[in-house]
Design a protein around this motif. Structure first.
Motif, PDB file in Angstrom:
ATOM      1  N   ASP A 168       8.388  75.257  46.494  1.00 27.98           N
ATOM      2  CA  ASP A 168       8.069  74.676  45.449  1.00 27.98           C
ATOM      3  C   ASP A 168       8.839  74.962  44.131  1.00 27.98           C
ATOM      4  O   ASP A 168       9.241  75.797  44.024  1.00 27.98           O
ATOM      5  N   ARG A 169       8.943  74.002  43.239  1.00 24.05           N
ATOM      6  CA  ARG A 169       9.911  74.338  42.175  1.00 24.05           C
ATOM      7  C   ARG A 169       9.094  75.489  41.438  1.00 24.05           C
ATOM      8  O   ARG A 169       7.947  75.449  40.969  1.00 24.05           O
ATOM      9  N   PHE A 170      10.056  76.517  40.957  1.00 27.18           N
ATOM     10  CA  PHE A 170       9.609  77.606  40.323  1.00 27.18           C
ATOM     11  C   PHE A 170       9.293  77.629  38.885  1.00 27.18           C
ATOM     12  O   PHE A 170      10.233  76.866  38.184  1.00 27.18           O
ATOM     13  N   THR A 171       8.231  77.857  38.409  1.00 30.41           N
ATOM     14  CA  THR A 171       7.580  77.845  37.125  1.00 30.41           C
ATOM     15  C   THR A 171       7.056  79.384  36.927  1.00 30.41           C
ATOM     16  O   THR A 171       6.784  80.134  37.492  1.00 30.41           O
ATOM     17  N   ALA A 172       7.353  79.754  35.584  1.00 30.67           N
ATOM     18  CA  ALA A 172       6.891  81.186  35.121  1.00 30.67           C
ATOM     19  C   ALA A 172       5.308  81.051  35.428  1.00 30.67           C
ATOM     20  O   ALA A 172       4.524  80.245  35.132  1.00 30.67           O
ATOM     21  N   PRO A 173       4.876  82.283  36.369  1.00 35.80           N
ATOM     22  CA  PRO A 173       3.630  82.585  36.432  1.00 35.80           C
ATOM     23  C   PRO A 173       2.599  82.694  35.333  1.00 35.80           C
ATOM     24  O   PRO A 173       3.134  82.961  34.004  1.00 35.80           O
ATOM     25  N   PRO A 174       1.267  82.904  35.477  1.00 36.62           N
ATOM     26  CA  PRO A 174       0.465  83.276  34.219  1.00 36.62           C
ATOM     27  C   PRO A 174       1.012  84.695  33.750  1.00 36.62           C
ATOM     28  O   PRO A 174       1.306  85.530  34.446  1.00 36.62           O
ATOM     29  N   SER A 175       0.443  85.090  32.529  1.00 36.36           N
ATOM     30  CA  SER A 175       0.952  86.280  32.139  1.00 36.36           C
ATOM     31  C   SER A 175       0.346  87.304  32.973  1.00 36.36           C
ATOM     32  O   SER A 175      -0.685  87.322  33.422  1.00 36.36           O
ATOM     33  N   GLY A 176       0.741  88.516  32.945  1.00 36.41           N
ATOM     34  CA  GLY A 176       0.403  89.743  33.737  1.00 36.41           C
ATOM     35  C   GLY A 176       1.661  90.253  34.567  1.00 36.41           C
ATOM     36  O   GLY A 176       2.565  89.469  34.654  1.00 36.41           O
ATOM     37  N   PRO A 177       1.353  91.092  35.246  1.00 33.22           N
ATOM     38  CA  PRO A 177       2.498  91.899  35.961  1.00 33.22           C
ATOM     39  C   PRO A 177       2.903  90.792  37.271  1.00 33.22           C
ATOM     40  O   PRO A 177       1.949  90.122  37.766  1.00 33.22           O
ATOM     41  N   HIS A 178       4.193  90.844  37.822  1.00 36.93           N
ATOM     42  CA  HIS A 178       4.390  90.086  38.747  1.00 36.93           C
ATOM     43  C   HIS A 178       5.755  90.557  39.452  1.00 36.93           C
ATOM     44  O   HIS A 178       6.411  91.285  38.686  1.00 36.93           O
ATOM     45  N   ALA A 179       6.062  90.112  40.630  1.00 36.67           N
ATOM     46  CA  ALA A 179       7.103  90.389  41.385  1.00 36.67           C
ATOM     47  C   ALA A 179       7.653  89.460  42.072  1.00 36.67           C
ATOM     48  O   ALA A 179       7.174  88.415  42.338  1.00 36.67           O
ATOM     49  N   ILE A 180       9.065  89.140  41.780  1.00 37.60           N
ATOM     50  CA  ILE A 180       9.908  88.181  42.414  1.00 37.60           C
ATOM     51  C   ILE A 180      10.862  88.579  43.432  1.00 37.60           C
ATOM     52  O   ILE A 180      11.384  89.964  43.240  1.00 37.60           O
ATOM     53  N   LEU A 181      10.875  88.138  44.773  1.00 31.65           N
ATOM     54  CA  LEU A 181      11.445  88.706  45.625  1.00 31.65           C
ATOM     55  C   LEU A 181      12.665  87.600  45.974  1.00 31.65           C
ATOM     56  O   LEU A 181      12.604  86.535  46.281  1.00 31.65           O
ATOM     57  N   ILE A 182      13.882  88.347  46.225  1.00 31.96           N
ATOM     58  CA  ILE A 182      15.036  87.381  46.286  1.00 31.96           C
ATOM     59  C   ILE A 182      15.780  88.387  47.505  1.00 31.96           C
ATOM     60  O   ILE A 182      16.126  89.445  47.728  1.00 31.96           O
ATOM     61  N   GLY A 183      16.086  87.317  48.378  1.00 35.19           N
ATOM     62  CA  GLY A 183      16.806  87.961  49.717  1.00 35.19           C
ATOM     63  C   GLY A 183      18.319  87.904  49.675  1.00 35.19           C
ATOM     64  O   GLY A 183      18.897  87.724  48.769  1.00 35.19           O
ATOM     65  N   PRO A 184      18.891  88.444  50.917  1.00 31.98           N
ATOM     66  CA  PRO A 184      20.144  88.799  50.949  1.00 31.98           C
ATOM     67  C   PRO A 184      21.098  87.516  51.261  1.00 31.98           C
ATOM     68  O   PRO A 184      20.600  86.562  51.292  1.00 31.98           O
ATOM     69  N   GLU A 185      22.394  87.772  51.394  1.00 24.05           N
ATOM     70  CA  GLU A 185      23.004  86.666  51.712  1.00 24.05           C
ATOM     71  C   GLU A 185      22.723  86.100  53.001  1.00 24.05           C
ATOM     72  O   GLU A 185      22.264  86.807  54.095  1.00 24.05           O
ATOM     73  N   GLY A 186      22.413  84.654  53.226  1.00 23.98           N
ATOM     74  CA  GLY A 186      21.877  83.952  54.328  1.00 23.98           C
ATOM     75  C   GLY A 186      20.358  83.800  54.084  1.00 23.98           C
ATOM     76  O   GLY A 186      19.589  83.302  54.861  1.00 23.98           O
TER      77      GLY A 186
ATOM     78  N   LEU B  47      14.429  77.437  42.832  1.00 23.83           N
ATOM     79  CA  LEU B  47      14.981  76.982  41.683  1.00 23.83           C
ATOM     80  C   LEU B  47      15.621  75.461  42.057  1.00 23.83           C
ATOM     81  O   LEU B  47      16.076  75.420  42.782  1.00 23.83           O
ATOM     82  N   THR B  48      15.823  74.643  40.779  1.00 22.84           N
ATOM     83  CA  THR B  48      16.185  73.533  40.913  1.00 22.84           C
ATOM     84  C   THR B  48      17.758  73.579  40.868  1.00 22.84           C
ATOM     85  O   THR B  48      18.305  72.967  39.887  1.00 22.84           O
ATOM     86  N   THR B  49      18.503  74.176  41.679  1.00 23.47           N
ATOM     87  CA  THR B  49      19.887  74.375  41.591  1.00 23.47           C
ATOM     88  C   THR B  49      20.364  74.361  43.015  1.00 23.47           C
ATOM     89  O   THR B  49      19.665  74.547  43.966  1.00 23.47           O
ATOM     90  N   PRO B  50      21.738  74.512  42.902  1.00 20.98           N
ATOM     91  CA  PRO B  50      22.440  74.661  44.177  1.00 20.98           C
ATOM     92  C   PRO B  50      22.000  76.143  44.931  1.00 20.98           C
ATOM     93  O   PRO B  50      21.401  76.735  44.027  1.00 20.98           O
ATOM     94  N   ILE B  51      22.315  76.380  46.000  1.00 20.83           N
ATOM     95  CA  ILE B  51      22.065  77.668  46.525  1.00 20.83           C
ATOM     96  C   ILE B  51      22.877  78.802  45.876  1.00 20.83           C
ATOM     97  O   ILE B  51      24.214  78.332  45.451  1.00 20.83           O
ATOM     98  N   LEU B  52      22.255  79.641  45.491  1.00 19.48           N
ATOM     99  CA  LEU B  52      22.897  80.815  44.517  1.00 19.48           C
ATOM    100  C   LEU B  52      23.063  82.115  45.393  1.00 19.48           C
ATOM    101  O   LEU B  52      22.371  82.367  46.175  1.00 19.48           O
ATOM    102  N   ARG B  53      24.111  82.673  45.058  1.00 25.68           N
ATOM    103  CA  ARG B  53      24.362  84.130  45.235  1.00 25.68           C
ATOM    104  C   ARG B  53      23.017  84.819  44.999  1.00 25.68           C
ATOM    105  O   ARG B  53      22.226  84.498  44.041  1.00 25.68           O
TER     106      ARG B  53
END
Length: 232
Positions: free
Chosen positions: A172-190, A210-216
């Motif tokens: 789903d579309r990413f929006t900032a989570p509630p305040s507090g610690p958070h982790a975002i996981l980003i994968g490799p090429e592919g 994200l509402t963008t084309p595929i990003l590096r």
């Protein structure tokens, strides 16, 4: 104009202080500062202070600068610290990622080892990444160094006790989570494999995009950090 900025090992305190190593060389050989010049010091743990150069001694690797440090000002840790768990991109792209993540206030960067990972940023590579983070803190006047962690396996990272968002085109579309610690996981090429996405969702991670084309990899990480910073 702001005073030149240098890193001093923690804890920073008022009184005499000696800078040695690369910081002393930068102060003397690169910026050509000397007795009477004003600088700013920070210790990477939230303290900064005005200081004045008192004396310079030695040459080359043995250069040292004697300073007098004023009372430090201390900044509190962020209320919503962000961890970027990201599969290491190739070449200098990871160093660029670290620089921009530091500027955006990311608290911790974890090199993530995934099924499609092709880069292992161990040993000397991590030292260079930490040096990049230090240089970025000096440039953007950030008082706290981000942690550049040792590489962690994908499954092991999912066990860490912090709310998580995994980036995948199916999310789903990413929006900032509630305040507090958070982790975002980003994968490799592919990207992450479908199995990794299922495992993460089963472990309680939110799957978002994200509402963008595929990003590096490095672009996705910085875009996500910027959205996080803007929403917290």
């Amino acid at each position: 104009m702001s005073a030149p900025r240098f890193f001093a090992p923690p804890p920073l305190s008022a009184g005499p202080l000696t800078l040695a190593g690369p910081e002393a060389k930068h102060l003397t050989a690169v910026l050509r500062l000397g007795p009477g010049d004003a600088v700013e010091l920070f210790d990477g743990e939230g303290a900064r202070a005005a200081a004045t150069v008192q004396a310079v001694r030695g040459k080359g690797a043995k250069t040292a600068a004697e300073l007098f440090c004023e009372d430090p000002v201390r900044t509190e840790p962020p209320a919503s610290p962000l961890t970027l768990a990201v599969a290491a991109p190739k070449g200098d792209r990871f160093r660029w990622l670290i620089e921009k993540a530091t500027e955006l206030g990311v608290a911790r960067v974890v090199p993530l080892t995934c099924e499609r990972s092709t880069v292992d940023p161990g040993g000397g590579k991590l030292d260079k990444l930490r040096a990049t983070a230090l240089a970025a803190c000096k440039q953007c006047r950030r008082d706290r160094l981000p942690e550049i962690a040792e590489p962690v396996l994908f499954a092991a990272f999912l066990e860490q006790d912090v709310p998580k968002t995994l980036f995948h085109v199916s999310g789903d579309r990413f929006t900032a989570p509630p305040s507090g610690p958070h982790a975002i996981l980003i994968g490799p090429e592919g990207g992450f494999t479908e199995e990794e996405v299922k495992i993460a969702a089963a472990a309680g991670a939110r799957v978002a995009a994200l509402t963008t084309p595929i990003l590096r990899t490095e672009t996705a990480a910085i875009a996500a950090a910027a959205v996080f910073a803007a929403g917290t």
